[in-house]
Motif scaffolding. Structure first.
Motif, mmCIF file in Angstrom:
data_model
loop_
_atom_site.group_PDB
_atom_site.id
_atom_site.type_symbol
_atom_site.label_atom_id
_atom_site.label_comp_id
_atom_site.label_asym_id
_atom_site.label_seq_id
_atom_site.Cartn_x
_atom_site.Cartn_y
_atom_site.Cartn_z
ATOM 1 N N TYR A 166 86.965 1.278 -24.568
ATOM 2 C CA TYR A 166 86.596 -0.099 -24.211
ATOM 3 C C TYR A 166 87.252 -1.129 -25.128
ATOM 4 C CZ TYR A 166 83.253 2.923 -22.022
ATOM 5 O OH TYR A 166 82.698 3.951 -21.309
ATOM 6 N N LEU A 167 87.478 -0.746 -26.377
ATOM 7 C CA LEU A 167 88.088 -1.680 -27.328
ATOM 8 C C LEU A 167 89.535 -1.989 -26.954
ATOM 9 C CD1 LEU A 167 88.008 -3.317 -29.944
ATOM 10 C CD2 LEU A 167 88.642 -1.220 -31.180
ATOM 11 N N TYR A 168 90.302 -0.974 -26.604
ATOM 12 C CA TYR A 168 91.710 -1.185 -26.309
ATOM 13 C C TYR A 168 91.923 -2.035 -25.050
ATOM 14 C CZ TYR A 168 92.829 2.218 -29.961
ATOM 15 O OH TYR A 168 92.959 2.877 -31.164
ATOM 16 N N PRO A 169 91.201 -1.776 -23.954
ATOM 17 C CA PRO A 169 91.351 -2.670 -22.799
ATOM 18 C C PRO A 169 90.978 -4.114 -23.123
ATOM 19 C CG PRO A 169 90.318 -0.635 -22.113
ATOM 20 C CD PRO A 169 90.370 -0.603 -23.613
ATOM 21 N N LEU A 170 89.917 -4.298 -23.929
ATOM 22 C CA LEU A 170 89.508 -5.653 -24.310
ATOM 23 C C LEU A 170 90.619 -6.345 -25.086
ATOM 24 C CD1 LEU A 170 87.431 -7.923 -24.610
ATOM 25 C CD2 LEU A 170 86.532 -6.724 -26.614
ATOM 26 N N LEU A 187 90.600 -6.035 -17.384
ATOM 27 C CA LEU A 187 90.613 -5.431 -18.715
ATOM 28 C C LEU A 187 89.527 -6.004 -19.623
ATOM 29 C CD1 LEU A 187 94.477 -5.283 -19.392
ATOM 30 C CD2 LEU A 187 92.955 -3.362 -18.888
ATOM 31 N N VAL A 188 89.448 -7.335 -19.673
ATOM 32 C CA VAL A 188 88.489 -7.973 -20.575
ATOM 33 C C VAL A 188 87.060 -7.650 -20.163
ATOM 34 C CG1 VAL A 188 87.574 -10.195 -21.345
ATOM 35 C CG2 VAL A 188 90.037 -9.821 -21.295
ATOM 36 N N GLY A 217 86.210 -3.965 -20.909
ATOM 37 C CA GLY A 217 86.018 -3.760 -22.333
ATOM 38 C C GLY A 217 84.729 -4.377 -22.848
ATOM 39 N N GLY A 260 81.616 -2.493 -21.474
ATOM 40 C CA GLY A 260 81.536 -1.178 -22.108
ATOM 41 C C GLY A 260 81.015 -1.265 -23.530
ATOM 42 N N ILE A 261 81.503 -2.256 -24.277
ATOM 43 C CA ILE A 261 81.051 -2.429 -25.663
ATOM 44 C C ILE A 261 79.595 -2.877 -25.717
ATOM 45 C CG2 ILE A 261 81.375 -3.851 -27.730
ATOM 46 C CD1 ILE A 261 84.374 -3.794 -27.131
ATOM 47 N N ALA A 269 80.607 -0.268 -16.649
ATOM 48 C CA ALA A 269 81.686 -1.205 -16.961
ATOM 49 C C ALA A 269 82.671 -1.366 -15.813
ATOM 50 C CB ALA A 269 82.425 -0.749 -18.218
#
Length: 206
Positions: free
Chosen positions: A11-15, A77-78, A81, A84-85, A103
């Protein structure tokens, strides 16, 4: 912020990628390169790839053609992410992959809704997808067939500049079957969602 940086990479990388894409679009806009090409640029190339696939119908539903492709990807993407976070922070005991069940649908719906709002704000005299109306009357060849009343097949058509386009197509007349390799003529766009074009055999069109 520190907690966010320790979030699962799924989730961090897509964000971060979505945020970077947004910054890039802003920078390109201010340096004069951020105008989205309506014919053969970023959206034109994507549209050309999607035209012959059923994935094109999904992007149509997400407002592709009314909203720049980069904006739709940014939203997907945002949102994926961020949601998900958020779920990871609320339910930290669950496995990281399980948050995708919340998500992914959230990302799709936010992109659909937000994309609709953006589309209404954009100038109505501009299109962010390739307009293939100029191919009406042009000859093409069935590349994925046969074409019949079932799922659309594909044809390949050259425009007046010699550029090759791949279009999803079906026969203009119900009950007709056109074999792969046959020469056809583009008649018009079919009614309804998606990019499906109606064709007739070349000999019949003469």
């Amino acid at each position: 912020m520190a907690d966010v940086l320790h979030a699962p990479a799924l989730y961090l990388y897509p964000l971060l990628a979505g945020m970077l894409l947004g910054v890039l679009q802003i920078v390109l806009f201010f340096v004069g390169a951020g105008h989205f090409d309506h014919g053969g640029g970023e959206d034109g190339a994507v549209d050309h790839l999607l035209d012959a696939t059923h994935l094109g119908d999904v992007f149509d539903w997400l407002n592709f053609g009314r909203v720049p492709f980069a904006i739709l990807i940014l939203l997907l993407l945002v949102t994926f992410g961020m949601v998900g976070i958020m779920l990871w922070q609320i339910f930290p005991v669950l496995p990281a992959w399980s948050y995708a069940f919340g998500a992914a649908p959230a990302a799709v719906m936010v992109t659909k809704i937000t994309g609709g709002w953006i589309a209404r704000l954009l100038p109505q005299d501009e299109s962010y997808a390739v307009n293939h109306d100029h191919l009406v009357g042009h000859r093409g060849t069935v590349s994925l067939g046969p074409l019949d009343d079932g799922r659309p097949g594909s044809i390949r058509v050259r425009d007046e500049h010699g550029e090759l386009h791949t279009l999803r197509a079906r026969p203009a007349d119900a009950g007709m079957k056109i074999e792969k390799g046959a020469v056809v003529v583009v008649v018009k766009a079919a009614e309804g969602p998606g990019r499906v074009w109606l064709v007739v055999p070349f000999e019949e069109h003469i």
